[in-house]
Write a protein that holds these residues in place. Structure first.
Motif: not given
Length: 213
Positions: A178-194
């Motif tokens: 009733x309060x929110x319209x969900x536009x994006x809902x995703x899960x991702x994996x991405x590598x970054x330098x550690x």
């Protein structure tokens, strides 16, 4: 080893990472989901909740947003302000030292965004709290950590309380239809330098929602 994400923890964290070593949060570029998820939005007022080293706040300001950037750590904010100056950013950014578990902004924003912020309160309650600061018709953008048995960490250097991990199911359940319209809902994996230049894999949860009322 687990810990609490309180002011003392974040002060120590940013004192240790202020040098911006490779792979540290102090030297990270803006989160890649920010540009994608705000591409169709008209710039207005924005809150970066838990702004850390300021990469997202600086990016928003450079793209026309009037930004309030809040963080519990004075060291993080000092680094962020220095980074803004060094980048040549001329966009308006208001840096605010604040404990987001009790702070009240005194206004609503066209965009409220948070990227991997971990407060000293349950993660989902934090998202619901900052969602209350979105103006009707405005946008809430959440980028959070999904810690799994395959996760290789994200540079904080410690274990994480169970409350720090989130899933799409959890976040969606906390955003009332009733309060929110969900536009994006995703899960991702991405590598970054550690640390030490070794790559680590982030398991990300990305949710963008528009406030109906």
């Amino acid at each position: 080893m687990t810990h609490s994400f309180d002011k003392a923890y974040w002060q120590q964290h940013w004192q240790q990472t202020h040098g911006g070593r490779p792979g540290s949060m102090a030297s990270n570029p803006p989160n890649p989901y920010l540009a994608r998820e705000t591409a169709g939005l008209a710039p207005g007022t924005a809150l970066d909740a838990g702004c850390g080293a300021g990469a997202e706040a600086i990016w928003l300001a450079s793209h026309g947003w009037q930004v309030t950037a809040a963080d519990i750590s004075a060291d993080a904010l000092a680094h962020a302000a220095d980074r803004a100056t060094a980048s040549g950013s001329t966009g308006p950014i208001r840096w605010v030292e604040a404990d987001l578990t009790v702070w009240e902004p005194g206004m609503l924003f066209d965009l409220v965004t948070t990227h991997y912020a971990h407060p000293a309160m349950p993660q989902l309650a934090f998202y619901q709290r900052i969602g209350d600061w979105v103006t009707p018709g405005g946008t809430l953008l959440i980028v959070g950590h999904l810690h799994t048995s395959q996760s290789t960490g994200h540079g904080h250097g410690h274990g994480h309380p169970a409350e720090a991990t989130v899933t799409l199911v959890d976040i969606r359940a906390g955003l009332e239809a009733a309060d929110w319209e969900i536009v994006t809902a995703e899960e991702h994996q991405r590598p970054i330098p550690g640390p030490g230049g070794q790559p680590v894999t982030l398991h990300d949860v990305v949710v963008r929602a528009t406030r109906r009322r």
